[in-house]
Design a protein around this motif. Sequence first.
Motif, PDB file in Angstrom:
ATOM      1  N   ALA A  76      49.598  43.182  38.714  1.00 30.62           N
ATOM      2  CA  ALA A  76      48.908  42.907  37.445  1.00 30.62           C
ATOM      3  C   ALA A  76      48.055  41.654  37.600  1.00 30.62           C
ATOM      4  O   ALA A  76      48.382  40.764  38.387  1.00 30.62           O
ATOM      5  N   PRO A  77      46.931  41.596  36.880  1.00 35.18           N
ATOM      6  CA  PRO A  77      46.066  40.420  37.002  1.00 35.18           C
ATOM      7  C   PRO A  77      46.755  39.168  36.466  1.00 35.18           C
ATOM      8  O   PRO A  77      47.610  39.247  35.581  1.00 35.18           O
ATOM      9  N   PRO A 132      46.526  35.054  34.880  1.00 41.10           N
ATOM     10  CA  PRO A 132      45.835  34.485  33.729  1.00 41.10           C
ATOM     11  C   PRO A 132      44.371  34.195  34.066  1.00 41.10           C
ATOM     12  O   PRO A 132      44.046  33.864  35.205  1.00 41.10           O
ATOM     13  N   GLU A 133      43.521  34.307  33.063  1.00 38.14           N
ATOM     14  CA  GLU A 133      42.097  34.080  33.294  1.00 38.14           C
ATOM     15  C   GLU A 133      41.554  33.242  32.135  1.00 38.14           C
ATOM     16  O   GLU A 133      41.703  33.619  30.974  1.00 38.14           O
ATOM     17  N   ARG A 134      40.942  32.103  32.462  1.00 39.23           N
ATOM     18  CA  ARG A 134      40.362  31.279  31.392  1.00 39.23           C
ATOM     19  C   ARG A 134      38.980  31.820  31.061  1.00 39.23           C
ATOM     20  O   ARG A 134      38.129  31.945  31.936  1.00 39.23           O
ATOM     21  N   LEU A 135      38.793  32.192  29.782  1.00 41.79           N
ATOM     22  CA  LEU A 135      37.530  32.791  29.357  1.00 41.79           C
ATOM     23  C   LEU A 135      36.540  31.715  28.910  1.00 41.79           C
ATOM     24  O   LEU A 135      35.342  31.827  29.138  1.00 41.79           O
ATOM     25  N   GLU A 136      37.077  30.687  28.228  1.00 39.93           N
ATOM     26  CA  GLU A 136      36.200  29.605  27.747  1.00 39.93           C
ATOM     27  C   GLU A 136      36.932  28.294  27.912  1.00 39.93           C
ATOM     28  O   GLU A 136      38.132  28.229  27.654  1.00 39.93           O
ATOM     29  N   ALA A 137      36.215  27.274  28.306  1.00 36.25           N
ATOM     30  CA  ALA A 137      36.798  25.940  28.376  1.00 36.25           C
ATOM     31  C   ALA A 137      36.985  25.436  26.945  1.00 36.25           C
ATOM     32  O   ALA A 137      36.345  25.934  26.024  1.00 36.25           O
ATOM     33  N   ASP A 195      53.223  47.862  36.431  1.00 31.03           N
ATOM     34  CA  ASP A 195      53.174  47.305  37.786  1.00 31.03           C
ATOM     35  C   ASP A 195      52.950  45.805  37.687  1.00 31.03           C
ATOM     36  O   ASP A 195      51.830  45.328  37.685  1.00 31.03           O
ATOM     37  N   ARG A 196      54.050  45.072  37.613  1.00 42.49           N
ATOM     38  CA  ARG A 196      53.919  43.627  37.421  1.00 42.49           C
ATOM     39  C   ARG A 196      53.384  42.944  38.676  1.00 42.49           C
ATOM     40  O   ARG A 196      52.698  41.928  38.594  1.00 42.49           O
TER      41      ARG A 196
END
Lengths: 126, 254, 345
Positions: free
Chosen positions: A116-117, A119-124, A112-113
């Motif tokens: 779908a989530p 992009p997520e930045r996890l760390e700078a 399911d595009r």
Amino acid sequence: MREDALETAALIADLAAGWAWIGLAVALVFLVWGVDRVEPNTRGAYIFRALLIPGVVLVWPLVLRRWWVLERGADNWAARHRAVRRWHGPLWWVLGAVIAVTLVAALTLRDDRASAPGPERLEAPQ
Amino acid sequence: MTSQLPKGPGKDEFFIGFLAKWPKNLRSFLPLAALALLVLFPATAFLVGATQQDPGDGGFGGRAEVTGVLETLPYPLLRVTAETDRYPVGTTIILSGQGKRGAQDVAEPLAWQMVTVRGAALKRGDLDMIQLGRMEGLDAPAPRMMAPEQLGRWRLTGEICDGKCLSGAMKPGTGLSHKACANLCLIGGVPPVFVSTGPVEGEDFLLLAGSDGGPVDPSLLDLTGSLITIEGEIERRGTLLVFRTDPATLERAE
Amino acid sequence: MSVAYVPVQWNRNKWYYDTVLILLVVLYLVTFLWLAPEVSEAARATNDAIQRMRATGSCAFLMLTVILCIGPLARLDRRFLPILYNRRHFGVLTACIAAAHLGFVLQWYYSFSPTDPWAALLGVNPAWDRAPGFAFEILGLFALLCLAILAATSHDFWLSFLSAPVWKRLHLLIYPAYAAVVGHVAFGAVQDQSNAAFAIVVAVSAFAVTSLHLAAHLRRHREPAANAQEGWERVCDASEIEEGLGRVHLLATGERVAVFRHKGAFSAISNACAHQNGPLGEGRIVWGCVTCPWHGFQYDVRTGRSPEPFTEKVPTYNLRLEGTEIWVEAAPNPPGTPTEAVPAP
């Protein structure tokens, strides 16, 4: 995993080619010599034999088996008139279930595009 | 030839294939059945053919000749140093070989040198690729490139595909039907590209790399064409984002 | 039925049939490849090679669906029997279209690569444990192999050489092949495309084929249990068989007898036609011969022999009357054995 699969696949492709070459040899012997011995209706009919080559190539073990049975005069005339009818019903109950499960699986296990989530930045950056 | 078929009360009439004449009850039925099929077939063809998914823009854009510094990690890249009509200075172009082959073998001996590249240009969105025709080393010192800009650690959702088909060598060049083709491209060395479900710093397409900055871990390539989630460091090299993936974080997207 | 085999025994109905077949394929491909792109930007933007794969693939799927509907439709409504008559040409053409589909795929997705195309086809997507991404290519290849075997063994020679029951069992491959084709398109094109149109076509097709087969199975004629004594079985009352028609009787041995009334007398032959084991008892007597409802093969009802110059033979059965009841001897006579017709009471 992919390399193994490709090696196996190449082996299968070689085996298939081997099967076809044997089939071609069987076709040559059968259609030039054997077929007239077991099928009187082929006598004098030559053009149509070319049509039989692909079939012999594909199912040559079956051809050899039938040739052997007919050559020995061991064909069972009664068996020729036992129509294959019993299998259809049970087969379609099974196939119907397989087809239904296949379609339901394909229609539900979809990517399911749209939801779908992103992009997520996890760390700078450090 | 006429048939003299016996009539039984309450029985339908009887079709015999080698007789030219059809029984009365079939004279309108058979043409109608044929007509139904003659409508069904083109109607289905139209329904399926006219509702296909848009393969996206992108495609071949003619011949290109461009000069720049050649990088080889994770895959051969050209950092443009001399402006052309098509490529401003600073553009990063992914290089691939002919067909489903990469350009590593040609690029390796010329790593970090100035080169002139000729070939067929491919472009989709901001992604630039050249299918290599010829590459010549130039007798000139390579300028120092700006260090890659680090953008941090990200978790992305999207699809792995081969950069060449994606950028328009095939339309569509992504998806499940294309999966085998993508795998063949990747086995042949065509650089893999990640199609993100949303833009990362403005870019939808990112060149994939291994966590060490080299080529990707081969285990990643079994999931081409499907929606996955993966984490890694992203850096910007010129106009191109490079996604250094951590294979341990690879998951099917839920 | 011929004395000497020829590639195809043409007649006017086969010409009609094949003309319609060719028209179906031409209309499908022309609509898909030229008409649909007129109205669809997406179809125009798609590679010609991929358009050809999709056109031939979906056409072969539709053809196979229609072919598989013919059998049960003819069981449910005898007016469909003429469409069964030349079904083999439909099957051979379908195998050709499916082979063209594979050809276009090999020339595009599996070409331009250092990997051998056949090895790639079998091994480059070895994913059996997941969907999406399932190795749908193998399912398609399996189905095409089945279609190829069926097409290559479709000539009447194979029926005679293998015997109809062996041929029929071999040709039952069409059923697993259809299930494989449904899997091939479901895990391939249906999962790949986000629009619903093709998914609906596939689902409706699969439902039609499955439900028609089950309906024909449930509606089948259930013969009563045999009433037997000393090798003879009761068939029915003489008045239940009309002149020129037959009645099928299921023997305790599992075999079927067709009992016919011809010129006021009863005779019995095997229900299984020598050609494809078609149900002779559902045929009728034309020109003094039992005529098979499937392909028109004919047999003298008293001898089980096809009229000269044809050479087909079916077993005959002995009959006797007890009062007005017809009884049949369960043991068949060898094919072509003359029997005495039993006059109606």
